[in-house]
Design an enzyme around this catalytic site. Sequence first.
Site, mmCIF file in Angstrom:
data_model
loop_
_atom_site.group_PDB
_atom_site.id
_atom_site.type_symbol
_atom_site.label_atom_id
_atom_site.label_comp_id
_atom_site.label_asym_id
_atom_site.label_seq_id
_atom_site.Cartn_x
_atom_site.Cartn_y
_atom_site.Cartn_z
ATOM 1 C CB CYS A 37 -0.917 0.009 1.218
ATOM 2 S SG CYS A 37 -1.865 1.537 1.302
ATOM 3 C CB CYS A 66 -3.754 5.630 5.046
ATOM 4 S SG CYS A 66 -5.175 4.695 5.649
ATOM 5 C CB CYS A 82 -3.968 -1.640 6.772
ATOM 6 S SG CYS A 82 -5.402 -1.623 5.704
ATOM 7 C CD GLU A 94 -31.139 -3.565 13.689
ATOM 8 O OE1 GLU A 94 -30.325 -4.491 13.901
ATOM 9 O OE2 GLU A 94 -30.833 -2.360 13.786
ATOM 10 C CG ASN A 136 -24.133 -10.198 14.709
ATOM 11 O OD1 ASN A 136 -24.402 -9.870 13.555
ATOM 12 N ND2 ASN A 136 -22.918 -10.122 15.145
ATOM 13 C CB CYS A 149 -17.414 -7.485 15.407
ATOM 14 S SG CYS A 149 -18.349 -6.182 16.216
HETATM 15 C C1 LIG Z 1 -23.124 -6.182 14.252
HETATM 16 S S1 LIG Z 1 -24.648 -5.609 13.599
HETATM 17 C C2 LIG Z 1 -25.410 -7.144 13.218
HETATM 18 C C3 LIG Z 1 -26.530 -7.114 12.221
HETATM 19 C C4 LIG Z 1 -26.994 -8.480 11.694
HETATM 20 N N1 LIG Z 1 -27.048 -9.496 12.702
HETATM 21 C C5 LIG Z 1 -26.183 -8.935 10.507
HETATM 22 O O1 LIG Z 1 -25.703 -10.063 10.482
HETATM 23 O O2 LIG Z 1 -26.026 -8.126 9.555
HETATM 24 C C6 LIG Z 1 -25.459 -5.062 15.043
HETATM 25 C C7 LIG Z 1 -26.867 -4.573 14.812
HETATM 26 O O3 LIG Z 1 -27.422 -4.223 16.082
HETATM 27 C C8 LIG Z 1 -28.287 -3.109 15.896
HETATM 28 N N2 LIG Z 1 -28.470 -2.518 17.231
HETATM 29 C C9 LIG Z 1 -27.697 -1.618 17.863
HETATM 30 N N3 LIG Z 1 -28.177 -1.373 19.091
HETATM 31 C C10 LIG Z 1 -29.272 -2.156 19.252
HETATM 32 C C11 LIG Z 1 -30.197 -2.355 20.316
HETATM 33 N N4 LIG Z 1 -30.062 -1.698 21.463
HETATM 34 N N5 LIG Z 1 -31.194 -3.243 20.145
HETATM 35 C C12 LIG Z 1 -31.333 -3.903 18.957
HETATM 36 N N6 LIG Z 1 -30.502 -3.741 17.920
HETATM 37 C C13 LIG Z 1 -29.473 -2.884 18.063
HETATM 38 C C14 LIG Z 1 -27.570 -2.274 14.879
HETATM 39 O O4 LIG Z 1 -28.453 -1.387 14.237
HETATM 40 C C15 LIG Z 1 -27.003 -3.344 13.939
HETATM 41 O O5 LIG Z 1 -27.910 -3.630 12.910
#
Ligand SMILES: C[S@@+](CC[C@H](N)C(=O)[O-])C[C@H]1O[C@@H](n2cnc3c(N)ncnc32)[C@H](O)[C@@H]1O
Length: 390
Positions: A3, A11, A14, A268, A322, A349
């Site tokens: 890069c 930057c 990474c 969500e 998630n 994550c």
């Molecule tokens: C890491 S993403 C996962 C999305 C989904 N599971 C996927 O595989 O694409 C986390 C999600 O949690 C939502 N989120 C954040 N705070 C939240 C809350 N308090 N209750 C429900 N959802 C929430 C975000 O908008 C986002 O869509």
Amino acid sequence: MQCPHYDAGRCHSCTLLEIDYPTQVLDKERHVAELLDPVSDGTTWLPAVSSVESGFRNKAKMVVSGTVAEPVLGILDRAGHGVDLTDCGLYPEALQASFGPLAAFVTRANLEPYQVSGTGKRAQQRGELKYLLVTLSPDGELMVRFVLRSQEAIARIRKHLAWLQAELPALAVASANIQPAHAAVLEGDLEIPLTERATLPMRIDDITLDLRPQSFFQTNTAVATELYRQARSWVDEVDPGSLWDLYCGVGGFALHCAAPGRAVTGIEISAEAVAAASGTVERLRGDGQADRFRDVTFAAGDATAFAVGPQGPDLPEMVIVNPPRRGIGADLAHWLETSGIDHVLYSSCNATTLAKDLAAMPTLRPVRARLLDMFPQTSHYEVLVLLERA
Ligand SMILES: C[S@@+](CC[C@H](N)C(=O)[O-])C[C@H]1O[C@@H](n2cnc3c(N)ncnc32)[C@H](O)[C@@H]1O
């Protein structure tokens, strides 16, 4: 990955660029194993899922700086100067190829890049265009979002949009997001559609998810495919009659894990993501898959409030979580720990908050785990853990 921006010190995104890719993955495996060590006695770790080393990001968040005549798409360096990252190696060619027409559009539609001079009370804001958010679908279509300070430029964007569509035939969805605040927050609440189409189809195996603006999508489509496949396989082994997908986004886990006779509920916070997921499930029912998706529903709300809520809905047999990087937090962890639910699938994550959440659920033991390298060249990764009640 080589890069020129990293080599020149322009930057630093990474952070692992100087480490060869197989070693990056090994280091991440060691990192997650160490963090989960206190709770992972007896956990079976599956081999990590690696990614391609470059060109894997399906979305770009480009700060727009420079001038109307010579816009710069990329990042701001520490001194606040624009760094052109339109050739960033993390973007696939089709994303890179969109930046030229988009920069030309900034000039054509007279979209002055947003900038702030001075600090504190003397800070002066100028310009309109803050970011260009571009997403590439697996079929090569693009969603472009203009993040603007106000609605001042909307008429000009509309006027010249046909030109952009001619220059960029892959452009399927365009919208403007209004973010009036001078704040680190990327986007505001108001989204103004600019094209007839409002959804970008993201095809993953046999499920095409509809992505809308203001909805999250996993960054690396190939690794996300492996993530949903692994989740589906573990869920099918447990074979729950009812399943919640908390933090469901546009429904990736819920829809991949749906099966005839299985009730699936996705929760969500983003209403747009829920609208997208609900639209997808309706389409899938109409596509001759009525049985599999008959009992799949999505609702907008806070995941913890939904689970813990005063009237608490009927308990599911299994839960998928998630969450964002902050994790599920003490309240939801405590609720899951005391719920009596025997199986939880946690996709994280951020292994640091995952370890904290798992420590708060001592009777839900991690029986299987797998690292999925969603973010090569950085220290981030995804980890999927199947928890079973001891
Ligand atoms: C890491 S993403 C996962 C999305 C989904 N599971 C996927 O595989 O694409 C986390 C999600 O949690 C939502 N989120 C954040 N705070 C939240 C809350 N308090 N209750 C429900 N959802 C929430 C975000 O908008 C986002 O869509």
